[in-house]
Design an enzyme around this catalytic site. Structure first.
Site, mmCIF file in Angstrom:
data_model
loop_
_atom_site.group_PDB
_atom_site.id
_atom_site.type_symbol
_atom_site.label_atom_id
_atom_site.label_comp_id
_atom_site.label_asym_id
_atom_site.label_seq_id
_atom_site.Cartn_x
_atom_site.Cartn_y
_atom_site.Cartn_z
ATOM 1 C CB CYS A 1 -0.957 -0.055 1.312
ATOM 2 S SG CYS A 1 -2.269 1.084 0.851
ATOM 3 C CG HIS B 1 -4.016 -3.584 2.209
ATOM 4 N ND1 HIS B 1 -3.265 -3.011 3.372
ATOM 5 C CD2 HIS B 1 -4.786 -2.353 1.729
ATOM 6 C CE1 HIS B 1 -3.318 -1.598 3.472
ATOM 7 N NE2 HIS B 1 -4.273 -1.132 2.513
ATOM 8 C CD GLU C 1 -2.333 -6.096 4.676
ATOM 9 O OE1 GLU C 1 -2.544 -4.907 5.126
ATOM 10 O OE2 GLU C 1 -1.867 -6.408 3.648
#
Length: 205
Positions: free
Chosen positions: A77, A186, A188
């Site tokens: 990001c 992202h 994650e």
């Protein structure tokens, strides 16, 4: 290893890496960050604030030294955005790490931030996206991005692999450039697809 410089969803990134088998430590320690097998540089919020935090722990120097030694770094990001030459937000120009030429600027889109799931256009030969089906969606949260890729191949230099996405305009969604990789989305927060990408990155270490 995840670099802690006061910005980024550290615990979420830590859990996601642990899920795919990484031995994860979150640190701001200079020596530990330099010596880790792989270093993740997360980031959320404003470009200028992230750069200020990064410099406070000499993170820009850590990234530069690691790359000079061929040691892997993954930006996520705003942790990707700060790898470029500069960012422009609300008329404020902030110098980035300068690992890649280019400017992070506001996306020209009817709705901002760009928040939610989006597909990406992956170049052939990608390692990060190996085994991930075309049309797979990843999770984005941002209003700024790199709209113009300026680094081209030359003698003794391979063209980096650039993945694109679109929200109003095309923007850089990921880059693979030797030991330096980065994603605007992202991983994650991207479920199984993000886990697969992180596992692919770990296999390069």
């Amino acid at each position: 290893m995840i670099l802690d410089y006061g910005s980024g969803n550290l615990r979420s990134a830590e859990r996601a890496l642990a899920r795919v088998g990484a031995d994860v430590t979150v640190t701001a320690d200079w020596d530990a960050a330099l010596e880790a097998d792989g270093l993740v540089v997360p980031g959320v919020g404003a470009f200028s604030a992230c750069m200020e935090g990064l410099k406070s722990v000499r993170g820009d120097q850590i990234v530069g030294r690691r790359l000079a030694g061929g040691r892997p770094v993954l930006g996520i990001c705003v942790g990707m955005q700060i790898l470029f030459e500069k960012g422009v937000e609300h008329g404020v120009h902030t110098e980035g790490c300068g690992e890649w030429p280019g400017t992070v600027e506001r996306l020209d889109a009817p709705v901002l931030p760009h928040m939610g799931w989006n597909t990406v256009n992956v170049p052939s030969g990608s390692v990060l996206f190996d085994g991930i089906e075309a049309g797979t969606r990843f999770y984005f949260v941002h209003s700024y991005g790199v709209r113009d890729w300026r680094l081209t191949a030359g003698p003794g230099f391979n063209q980096p692999l650039v993945t694109w996405a679109e929200h109003g305009v095309p923007f850089v969604a990921a880059v693979e450039n030797g030991p330096l990789s980065a994603t605007q989305f992202h991983p994650e927060k991207s479920g199984d697809a993000g886990a697969a990408l992180l596992a692919n990155w770990l296999r390069t270490l």
